[in-house]
Scaffold this motif. Structure first.
Motif, short mmCIF file in Angstrom:
data_model
loop_
_atom_site.label_atom_id
_atom_site.label_comp_id
_atom_site.label_asym_id
_atom_site.label_seq_id
_atom_site.Cartn_x
_atom_site.Cartn_y
_atom_site.Cartn_z
N GLU A 20 0.82 -1.22 0.00
CA GLU A 20 0.00 0.00 0.00
C GLU A 20 0.85 1.26 0.00
N THR A 21 2.06 1.20 0.59
CA THR A 21 2.94 2.37 0.58
C THR A 21 3.85 2.37 -0.65
N LYS A 22 4.14 1.19 -1.19
CA LYS A 22 5.05 1.10 -2.34
C LYS A 22 4.33 1.20 -3.69
N LEU A 23 3.02 0.91 -3.71
CA LEU A 23 2.29 0.92 -4.98
C LEU A 23 2.35 2.26 -5.71
N PRO A 24 2.11 3.40 -5.00
CA PRO A 24 2.21 4.69 -5.71
C PRO A 24 3.60 4.91 -6.32
#
Length: 337
Positions: free
Chosen positions: A193-197
């Motif tokens: 969720e933090t790495k997807l962007p």
């Protein structure tokens, strides 16, 4: 963003918001070369500059960890000696904000011990305001936090970016705006969720985005799909490292790169599963590419394996680096405009 050269600091008290969030338990008298000290050594050029430009007093302030209440084990007092070794100057400690401490270079207590810091409270910022005439931000690793010492305080004082923070922004901006090609991004660690962007944004810029760590498991569980230039690693049978096949595939892409950025280890190195990260680190170094690395665990791994000094630039930001490279506006950088 305003720079130190834009300000006249002569005869002024300068508040330096530093990045002191380091693993204090791992420091010893001779540990200034430990990877965790990077955030502290980043202070030296700015402190030296302020001294040479005639600042009347320098106040260093920051936080350690996420204390729920004042905790002696998280007191910044523990950093006084190591800061003296790095800065080559006497450092005086101030436990509270009300009592002025004599001395040229003063270290404040952990700012998160005080109510108002994490709430970005203006009243707390006004307390800090009484200590100084000028504000300097040298805490890139905390620039994604909307906290009083990062956002409210610089809006109340003449302000500027510290020398290392300015370099940090410049280096990461070059990656987003004009990297030398081929450009390869390596994204590991966990928490999709933090790495997807980051993956999605870099996929628009980079020739290849190589994804490892725990992320392949998470992307498979969530049935995620990516553009063709995003290569998601296969993992070993115990899912604790990237597979030999993926190591070969990743090294093939890195070999021709002219720019590489890396955030997040590719295996559970803290449990000894470090072959993937070690092989990829060697490949990045051998490629001769301009290399930028960041994230606490990645930096720790590279330092412990004597790779860190062979990378072109080491970012002091973990979450801040992720958000910056994801194209987001960091509140503390906006406050320096």
């Amino acid at each position: 963003m305003k720079l130190l050269s834009d300000l006249d600091v002569s005869g002024k008290r300068v508040f330096v918001r530093a990045d002191l969030d380091v693993p204090v338990k791992e420091f010893t008298v001779k540990s200034s070369q430990y990877s965790g000290a990077t955030r502290l050594t980043n202070l030296k050029n700015t402190i030296d500059y302020l001294y040479k430009q005639g600042a009347s007093k320098i106040i260093i302030a920051g936080h350690i960890d996420r204390p729920e209440k004042p905790d002696p084990e998280l007191s910044t007092k523990q950093l006084r000696f190591i800061l003296e070794q790095i800065l080559l100057r006497s450092v005086y400690f101030a436990q509270n904000l009300e009592k002025q401490v004599e001395g040229y270079l003063v270290l404040l207590e952990n700012l998160r011990f005080f109510q108002g810091e994490e709430a970005n409270d203006t009243a707390f910022a006004v307390k800090l305001l009484s200590l100084a005439d000028i504000y300097v931000n040298e805490a890139f690793g905390n620039c994604h936090r909307n906290h009083a010492s990062m956002v409210a305080l610089p809006r109340l004082l003449p302000h500027a970016a510290g020398l290392h923070l300015a370099k940090e922004v410049d280096e990461l901006s070059k990656i987003l705006k004009g990297p030398q090609k081929p450009f390869v991004a390596i994204v590991g660690g966990a928490k999709i969720e933090t790495k997807l962007p980051l993956v999605e944004h870099l996929a628009k810029i980079a020739d290849f985005v190589l994804v490892g760590g725990e992320l392949p498991v998470e992307t498979k569980d969530k049935q995620m799909t990516f553009p063709q230039n995003v290569l998601v690693a296969s993992l070993t049978a115990d899912v604790k490292d990237i597979s030999d096949e993926s190591i070969y595939q990743f090294k093939e892409k890195i070999a021709n790169a002219r720019t590489v950025v890396w955030n997040g280890p590719l295996g559970l190195f803290e449990e000894g599963y470090n072959e993937g990260s070690r092989e990829i680190a060697g490949s990045v170094i051998d490629s001769g590419a301009y290399s930028v690395v960041g994230g606490g665990e990645t930096v720790e791994f590279l330092a412990k394996n004597n790779f860190l000094s062979k990378f072109s630039f080491v970012s002091s930001g973990g979450g801040a680096m992720l958000e910056f490279l994801s194209g987001k506006t960091l509140p503390a950088l906006k406050a320096l405009e």
